[in-house]
Enzyme design. Structure first.
Site, PDB file in Angstrom:
ATOM      1  N   GLY A   1      77.771  53.690  48.697  1.00 55.38           N
ATOM      2  CA  GLY A   1      76.368  53.868  48.315  1.00 55.38           C
ATOM      3  C   GLY A   1      76.057  55.159  47.575  1.00 55.38           C
TER       4      GLY A   1
ATOM      5  N   GLU B   1      75.863  61.917  50.685  1.00 51.09           N
ATOM      6  CA  GLU B   1      75.563  60.640  51.346  1.00 51.09           C
ATOM      7  C   GLU B   1      74.369  59.982  50.648  1.00 51.09           C
ATOM      8  OE1 GLU B   1      76.218  58.164  52.836  1.00 51.09           O
ATOM      9  OE2 GLU B   1      75.843  58.168  54.981  1.00 51.09           O
ATOM     10  N   ASP B   2      74.275  58.666  50.737  1.00 52.01           N
ATOM     11  CA  ASP B   2      73.144  57.985  50.102  1.00 52.01           C
ATOM     12  C   ASP B   2      71.864  58.145  50.920  1.00 52.01           C
ATOM     13  OD1 ASP B   2      73.991  56.322  52.167  1.00 52.01           O
ATOM     14  OD2 ASP B   2      74.288  54.542  50.930  1.00 52.01           O
TER      15      ASP B   2
ATOM     16  N   ASP C   1      69.581  57.525  57.800  1.00 58.65           N
ATOM     17  CA  ASP C   1      68.692  56.570  58.456  1.00 58.65           C
ATOM     18  C   ASP C   1      68.676  56.887  59.958  1.00 58.65           C
ATOM     19  OD1 ASP C   1      67.113  54.291  58.752  1.00 58.65           O
ATOM     20  OD2 ASP C   1      68.798  52.923  58.763  1.00 58.65           O
TER      21      ASP C   1
ATOM     22  N   ASP D   1      72.792  48.947  47.875  1.00 58.20           N
ATOM     23  CA  ASP D   1      72.990  47.510  47.674  1.00 58.20           C
ATOM     24  C   ASP D   1      72.079  46.658  48.542  1.00 58.20           C
ATOM     25  OD1 ASP D   1      74.299  48.170  50.166  1.00 58.20           O
ATOM     26  OD2 ASP D   1      75.212  46.179  50.066  1.00 58.20           O
TER      27      ASP D   1
ATOM     28  N   ARG E   1      73.659  47.689  42.949  1.00 58.19           N
ATOM     29  CA  ARG E   1      74.050  49.104  42.974  1.00 58.19           C
ATOM     30  C   ARG E   1      73.954  49.720  41.578  1.00 58.19           C
ATOM     31  NH1 ARG E   1      76.631  50.314  47.941  1.00 58.19           N
ATOM     32  NH2 ARG E   1      77.790  48.614  48.887  1.00 58.19           N
TER      33      ARG E   1
HETATM   34  P1  5GP Z   1      72.783  55.851  59.252  1.00 61.04           P
HETATM   35  O1  5GP Z   1      71.986  54.852  60.065  1.00 61.04           O
HETATM   36  O2  5GP Z   1      74.151  56.044  59.851  1.00 61.04           O
HETATM   37  O3  5GP Z   1      72.031  57.167  59.089  1.00 61.04           O
HETATM   38  O4  5GP Z   1      72.955  55.250  57.805  1.00 61.04           O
HETATM   39  C1  5GP Z   1      73.943  54.279  57.563  1.00 61.04           C
HETATM   40  C2  5GP Z   1      73.903  53.673  56.218  1.00 61.04           C
HETATM   41  O5  5GP Z   1      72.973  52.594  56.251  1.00 61.04           O
HETATM   42  C3  5GP Z   1      73.496  54.481  55.014  1.00 61.04           C
HETATM   43  O6  5GP Z   1      74.525  55.315  54.531  1.00 61.04           O
HETATM   44  C4  5GP Z   1      73.188  53.361  54.024  1.00 61.04           C
HETATM   45  O7  5GP Z   1      74.368  52.954  53.376  1.00 61.04           O
HETATM   46  C5  5GP Z   1      72.664  52.248  54.937  1.00 61.04           C
HETATM   47  N1  5GP Z   1      71.209  52.138  54.769  1.00 61.04           N
HETATM   48  C6  5GP Z   1      70.227  52.645  55.547  1.00 61.04           C
HETATM   49  N2  5GP Z   1      69.010  52.333  55.044  1.00 61.04           N
HETATM   50  C7  5GP Z   1      69.256  51.605  53.908  1.00 61.04           C
HETATM   51  C8  5GP Z   1      68.399  51.013  52.906  1.00 61.04           C
HETATM   52  O8  5GP Z   1      67.161  51.083  52.925  1.00 61.04           O
HETATM   53  N3  5GP Z   1      69.023  50.362  51.881  1.00 61.04           N
HETATM   54  C9  5GP Z   1      70.377  50.262  51.791  1.00 61.04           C
HETATM   55  N4  5GP Z   1      70.881  49.591  50.738  1.00 61.04           N
HETATM   56  N5  5GP Z   1      71.213  50.813  52.711  1.00 61.04           N
HETATM   57  C10 5GP Z   1      70.644  51.485  53.753  1.00 61.04           C
END
Ligand code: 5GP
Length: 184
Positions: free
Chosen positions: A44, A106-107, A110, A167, A173
């Protein structure tokens, strides 16, 4: 291109302007002549990483890449079922980070599970310091507290985002802006 129902949240111009600012900030912060291992979290972060790297003005930058997978586990805690985020490294680094700065790119932050995992992972490898840069912070959905050093944009509402590396079922993407998927 056919897109799912969505609207632009950050345009290509807004992304470029903000990422340029972040690059200048990172250049100023990590400018001590020590190596900076910039780690792209695949897949991402790939477009954010590519653009951010062009704005870090240093001859000490090296690139590396990791791939993680996260999965939810159902756990019985005190008789109740709860879900916990588990992170697994499926493609590891090639560079050593010992005695170097690490910049994790990081993208989206969340729940915070991925960033918490990566910070611990690199601190255990004796980096000088570990900085985290993210394209999009979603503080509303945080489950574990994390420090994010460089945030391009913050989203203060629940939303599912696509484009600019992000994505939906591996698609979209390649969009050059960030879109929010909308329901009727
Ligand atoms: P975490 O929950 O570990 O902070 O985030 C995990 C991953 O969930 C992120 O790196 C991202 O790839 C994916 N993610 C979280 N929110 C979104 C969103 O709104 N759209 C997309 N495409 N991926 C998300």
């Amino acid at each position: 291109m056919n897109l799912p129902k969505s609207k632009v949240v950050f345009s290509a111009e807004e992304l470029n302007a903000r990422i340029k600012e972040l690059g200048a900030q990172i250049t100023a912060d990590l400018n001590d002549g020590k190596p900076i291992v910039c780690v792209c979290v695949l897949r991402g972060a790939v477009l954010f990483f590519a653009d951010l790297m062009k704005y870090i003005d240093s001859d000490q930058v090296v690139f590396d890449f990791v791939t993680l997978c996260s999965y939810e586990n159902a756990l019985a805690v005190g008789g109740n079922m709860q879900t916990t985020g588990k992170i697994k490294l499926i493609q590891d680094m090639r560079e050593s980070v010992e005695g170097k700065h690490v910049l994790v790119v990081e993208d989206i932050v969340d729940s915070g599970n991925t960033v918490a995992y990566l910070r611990q992972y690199f601190e255990n490898k004796n980096a000088i310091d570990v900085k985290i840069a993210c394209l999009l912070d979603k503080p509303m959905t945080r489950k574990v507290p994390v420090d994010v050093d460089y945030v391009a944009f913050t989203l203060e509402r629940p939303a599912y985002i696509i484009g600019y590396g992000l994505d939906d079922d591996q698609k979209y993407r390649n969009l050059n802006a960030i879109y929010e998927m909308v329901t009727d």
